[in-house]
Design a protein around this motif. Structure first.
Motif, PDB file in Angstrom:
ATOM      1  N   CYS A 402       0.863  -1.186   0.000  1.00 16.47           N
ATOM      2  CA  CYS A 402       0.000   0.000   0.000  1.00 16.47           C
ATOM      3  C   CYS A 402       0.896   1.232   0.000  1.00 16.47           C
ATOM      4  O   CYS A 402       1.465   1.597   1.025  1.00 16.47           O
ATOM      5  CB  CYS A 402      -0.919  -0.016   1.217  1.00 16.47           C
ATOM      6  SG  CYS A 402      -2.002   1.431   1.361  1.00 16.47           S
ATOM      7  N   ILE A 407       2.491   0.617   3.677  1.00 18.61           N
ATOM      8  CA  ILE A 407       2.318  -0.710   4.263  1.00 18.61           C
ATOM      9  C   ILE A 407       3.030  -1.745   3.394  1.00 18.61           C
ATOM     10  O   ILE A 407       2.864  -1.748   2.167  1.00 18.61           O
ATOM     11  CB  ILE A 407       0.828  -1.087   4.395  1.00 18.61           C
ATOM     12  CG1 ILE A 407       0.060   0.029   5.116  1.00 18.61           C
ATOM     13  CG2 ILE A 407       0.669  -2.427   5.102  1.00 18.61           C
ATOM     14  CD1 ILE A 407       0.531   0.310   6.509  1.00 18.61           C
ATOM     15  N   GLU A 409       4.235  -5.992   2.705  1.00 15.04           N
ATOM     16  CA  GLU A 409       3.717  -7.353   2.873  1.00 15.04           C
ATOM     17  C   GLU A 409       4.060  -7.895   4.249  1.00 15.04           C
ATOM     18  O   GLU A 409       3.265  -8.608   4.870  1.00 15.04           O
ATOM     19  CB  GLU A 409       4.288  -8.265   1.786  1.00 15.04           C
ATOM     20  CG  GLU A 409       3.757  -9.699   1.866  1.00 15.04           C
ATOM     21  CD  GLU A 409       4.312 -10.592   0.775  1.00 15.04           C
ATOM     22  OE1 GLU A 409       4.038 -11.815   0.822  1.00 15.04           O
ATOM     23  OE2 GLU A 409       5.017 -10.082  -0.125  1.00 15.04           O
ATOM     24  N   ASP A 411       4.267  -6.213   7.027  1.00 16.91           N
ATOM     25  CA  ASP A 411       3.312  -5.646   7.990  1.00 16.91           C
ATOM     26  C   ASP A 411       2.007  -6.429   7.968  1.00 16.91           C
ATOM     27  O   ASP A 411       1.408  -6.711   9.016  1.00 16.91           O
ATOM     28  CB  ASP A 411       3.027  -4.182   7.649  1.00 16.91           C
ATOM     29  CG  ASP A 411       4.239  -3.287   7.786  1.00 16.91           C
ATOM     30  OD1 ASP A 411       5.018  -3.472   8.731  1.00 16.91           O
ATOM     31  OD2 ASP A 411       4.407  -2.394   6.924  1.00 16.91           O
ATOM     32  N   ILE A 412       1.544  -6.777   6.772  1.00 15.26           N
ATOM     33  CA  ILE A 412       0.292  -7.532   6.633  1.00 15.26           C
ATOM     34  C   ILE A 412       0.417  -8.907   7.272  1.00 15.26           C
ATOM     35  O   ILE A 412      -0.458  -9.350   8.021  1.00 15.26           O
ATOM     36  CB  ILE A 412      -0.106  -7.641   5.153  1.00 15.26           C
ATOM     37  CG1 ILE A 412      -0.448  -6.258   4.594  1.00 15.26           C
ATOM     38  CG2 ILE A 412      -1.289  -8.597   4.970  1.00 15.26           C
ATOM     39  CD1 ILE A 412      -0.665  -6.224   3.094  1.00 15.26           C
ATOM     40  N   LEU A 428      -8.559  -5.868   7.934  1.00 16.88           N
ATOM     41  CA  LEU A 428      -7.186  -5.470   7.645  1.00 16.88           C
ATOM     42  C   LEU A 428      -7.098  -3.947   7.520  1.00 16.88           C
ATOM     43  O   LEU A 428      -6.143  -3.314   7.995  1.00 16.88           O
ATOM     44  CB  LEU A 428      -6.700  -6.142   6.365  1.00 16.88           C
ATOM     45  CG  LEU A 428      -5.214  -5.998   6.048  1.00 16.88           C
ATOM     46  CD1 LEU A 428      -4.366  -6.738   7.072  1.00 16.88           C
ATOM     47  CD2 LEU A 428      -4.918  -6.518   4.644  1.00 16.88           C
ATOM     48  N   LYS A 429      -8.091  -3.365   6.891  1.00 15.67           N
ATOM     49  CA  LYS A 429      -8.131  -1.909   6.723  1.00 15.67           C
ATOM     50  C   LYS A 429      -8.149  -1.217   8.083  1.00 15.67           C
ATOM     51  O   LYS A 429      -7.454  -0.207   8.294  1.00 15.67           O
ATOM     52  CB  LYS A 429      -9.376  -1.521   5.914  1.00 15.67           C
ATOM     53  CG  LYS A 429      -9.558  -0.017   5.748  1.00 15.67           C
ATOM     54  CD  LYS A 429     -10.880   0.322   5.053  1.00 15.67           C
ATOM     55  CE  LYS A 429     -10.883  -0.076   3.604  1.00 15.67           C
ATOM     56  NZ  LYS A 429     -12.084   0.446   2.894  1.00 15.67           N
ATOM     57  N   LEU A 432      -4.453  -1.569   9.572  1.00 13.79           N
ATOM     58  CA  LEU A 432      -3.293  -1.011   8.885  1.00 13.79           C
ATOM     59  C   LEU A 432      -3.613   0.190   7.990  1.00 13.79           C
ATOM     60  O   LEU A 432      -2.703   0.768   7.404  1.00 13.79           O
ATOM     61  CB  LEU A 432      -2.621  -2.098   8.028  1.00 13.79           C
ATOM     62  CG  LEU A 432      -1.932  -3.232   8.780  1.00 13.79           C
ATOM     63  CD1 LEU A 432      -1.423  -4.290   7.795  1.00 13.79           C
ATOM     64  CD2 LEU A 432      -0.771  -2.711   9.622  1.00 13.79           C
ATOM     65  N   THR A 434      -4.865   0.008   5.152  1.00 18.11           N
ATOM     66  CA  THR A 434      -4.720  -0.370   3.750  1.00 18.11           C
ATOM     67  C   THR A 434      -5.974   0.043   2.983  1.00 18.11           C
ATOM     68  O   THR A 434      -7.095  -0.216   3.406  1.00 18.11           O
ATOM     69  CB  THR A 434      -4.526  -1.890   3.620  1.00 18.11           C
ATOM     70  OG1 THR A 434      -5.503  -2.568   4.427  1.00 18.11           O
ATOM     71  CG2 THR A 434      -3.140  -2.310   4.072  1.00 18.11           C
ATOM     72  N   CYS A 444      -3.441  -1.170  -4.238  1.00 19.57           N
ATOM     73  CA  CYS A 444      -3.016  -2.258  -3.352  1.00 19.57           C
ATOM     74  C   CYS A 444      -3.992  -3.425  -3.252  1.00 19.57           C
ATOM     75  O   CYS A 444      -3.591  -4.540  -2.894  1.00 19.57           O
ATOM     76  CB  CYS A 444      -2.736  -1.717  -1.955  1.00 19.57           C
ATOM     77  SG  CYS A 444      -4.174  -1.012  -1.115  1.00 19.57           S
ATOM     78  N   ILE A 448      -3.200  -7.341  -2.110  1.00 22.39           N
ATOM     79  CA  ILE A 448      -3.662  -7.769  -0.786  1.00 22.39           C
ATOM     80  C   ILE A 448      -4.515  -9.027  -0.904  1.00 22.39           C
ATOM     81  O   ILE A 448      -4.381  -9.973  -0.115  1.00 22.39           O
ATOM     82  CB  ILE A 448      -4.453  -6.640  -0.096  1.00 22.39           C
ATOM     83  CG1 ILE A 448      -3.512  -5.500   0.294  1.00 22.39           C
ATOM     84  CG2 ILE A 448      -5.173  -7.166   1.146  1.00 22.39           C
ATOM     85  CD1 ILE A 448      -4.215  -4.273   0.810  1.00 22.39           C
TER      86      ILE A 448
END
Length: 479
Positions: A402, A407, A409, A411-412, A428-429, A432, A434, A444, A448
């Protein structure tokens, strides 16, 4: 399994109640019919910490707002939640508006709001240069603040889980009956036994309370719509206006993320699922925003959203209030908690616990309780030494996903492996941001989806509809 306390509703009020209860030697379970924390009014929030001059003077809503506002300073410090007391300007365009401001000052004083001050239009423009030249006066309230509502509920829940609270999602309470001295909660996932119940289920609170007392409150949904502007914010303070005609209290507010929100509207909705935005709402917000800031560029709007709040309808407006009460034996309910519910929540939790203790809940202190939570920094915001360490542990930190929010990968993947992981794109949003930046997920989202598809073992087309499921969690996700 049997618990000392079952909390129904995992919004900010339910999560804060769980955290406070973990200061005692208690088994606590939080259940929610949705797949994640904060899926009701909590997630569709302006992020404003109201000073407390809006609600009726001396009401629970007013007192809890003013006191809860002050309690957020230590709470956010303990939980690593971004917040700032930026102050607010309540502006007037004519003498009638000045009279309205004087009424607000009177309410604020009764509620315990400090340091409110009437200033001239020129003084207001010195503080906010882009304000309309037609504004003739304003009230400055320095204790108005802003906070991240997503991080507030998430970090509260994570701290609760770290101290032993359990969370169970996708769990709808369908019936409650007395069982011995406590209750049996019949859900779509089986029966849960509890000595005490805390009902913080927001939109469903009145429906849940009917199992233990006759219904005396009619609570209906109201929709509030917002516009989200791109960074940077054109204002530093939260800006209200003395309400005119049917302008419904729309405000402008900077956010802790550096952009600006405008809203909300206030329209009756057919159901709590009606979270769509409307042209009528967008036109209304745009009109008020341009009235306050005439040179505001509406082309900098990057998103719109709406939230639903639970509004008590069968009580006269001048008598409406938050309701926190002992609904039945060992059963506490919070009803009609709308704006400024997030601001008021720390104080309302004190009221909830007082009712529980009055009903006999034991008060043996948990000496191991740790009030501190510290979030893991995002890779691109970490210092070089930590970045090198993270890259060595997982090269995925080097893959930017992102761009707007910075952001990666890594971090995810870290969030997916956290004690309270997300179960869909929306979750997830919330964790983070995203997809919340300038491109609104245009860049992104495909990547994602590929990451979540790989990690959850589901085809990409299913990622939009669901996640990997959400079993009960305590400390870490159970397989």
């Amino acid at each position: 399994m049997k618990y000392d306390v079952v909390i129904v509703g995992a919004g900010i009020l339910g999560c804060l109640t769980a955290r406070e209860l973990m200061k005692y030697q208690l088994d606590v379970l939080v259940v929610d019919k949705e797949s994640d924390i904060g899926e009701g009014a909590t997630k569709a929030n302006s992020g404003v910490l109201y000073a407390g001059f809006h609600p009726r003077g001396g009401s629970l809503k007013g007192i809890s707002c003013a006191r809860g506002n002050r309690m957020h300073r230590q709470l956010c410090r303990d939980l690593d939640v971004p917040m700032d007391y930026v102050g607010s300007l309540f502006v007037a365009f004519h003498q009638e508006g000045i009279d309205h401001i004087q009424e607000k000052i009177g309410k604020g004083r009764k509620n315990g709001v400090p340091d409110m001050k009437m200033i001239s239009g020129d003084e207001a423009r010195n503080m906010e240069p882009r304000l309309s030249s037609e504004i003739i006066a304003a009230m400055h309230a320095p204790t108005t603040g802003i906070v991240s509502p997503f991080k507030l509920v998430l970090h509260t829940a994570l701290n609760s889980a770290a101290n032993g609270a359990r969370f169970q999602f996708n769990t709808k309470v369908e019936h409650i009956e007395a069982a011995g001295e406590g209750y049996a909660l019949h859900t779509n996932r089986g029966v849960i036994h509890a000595d005490y119940i805390v009902n913080t289920s927001g939109e469903g609170a009145a429906e849940l309370e009917r199992f233990v007392r006759g219904r005396d409150l009619v609570i209906k949904p109201k929709r509030g719509e917002y516009l989200v502007f791109d960074c940077p914010s054109p204002i530093k303070h939260v800006i209200y206006q003395a309400q005119e005609h049917d302008e419904k209290g729309t405000l402008l507010a900077p956010t802790v993320d550096g952009n600006m929100l405008a809203g909300p509207t206030s329209y009756k909705a057919k159901s709590y699922k009606c979270t769509e935005t409307t042209q009528k709402g967008i036109d209304h917000i745009s009109y008020v925003a341009k009235k306050l800031l005439p040179d505001l560029d509406l082309g900098s709007v990057i998103a719109s959203f709406a939230g639903i709040r639970a509004n008590i309808e069968n009580v006269p407006k001048e008598e409406k209030d938050f309701v926190v009460r002992l609904s039945g034996r060992r059963f506490v309910s919070a009803l009609g908690i709308k704006n400024p519910g997030m601001t008021a929540s720390p104080y309302l939790v004190e009221k909830i616990l007082a009712h529980l203790f009055e009903a006999g809940l034991r008060q043996e202190r948990n000496q191991a309780f740790d009030p501190i939570y510290r979030a893991k920094p995002l890779f691109l915001k970490a210092d070089p030494k930590l970045q090198a360490k993270l890259l060595k542990e997982n090269p995925a930190y080097g893959n930017a996903v992102c761009r707007c929010e910075g952001i990666t990968e890594g971090d995810i993947l870290s969030v997916l492996d956290s004690p309270l992981p997300p179960h869909n794109l929306n979750g997830l949003k919330k964790r983070l941001r995203t997809g919340m930046g300038r491109c609104q997920g245009g860049f992104c989202t495909p990547e994602i989806i590929d990451i979540l598809s790989r990690e959850w073992g589901k085809p990409p087309e299913q990622i939009f509809k669901s996640g990997p499921g959400s079993p009960m969690v305590k400390g870490r996700l159970r397989p």
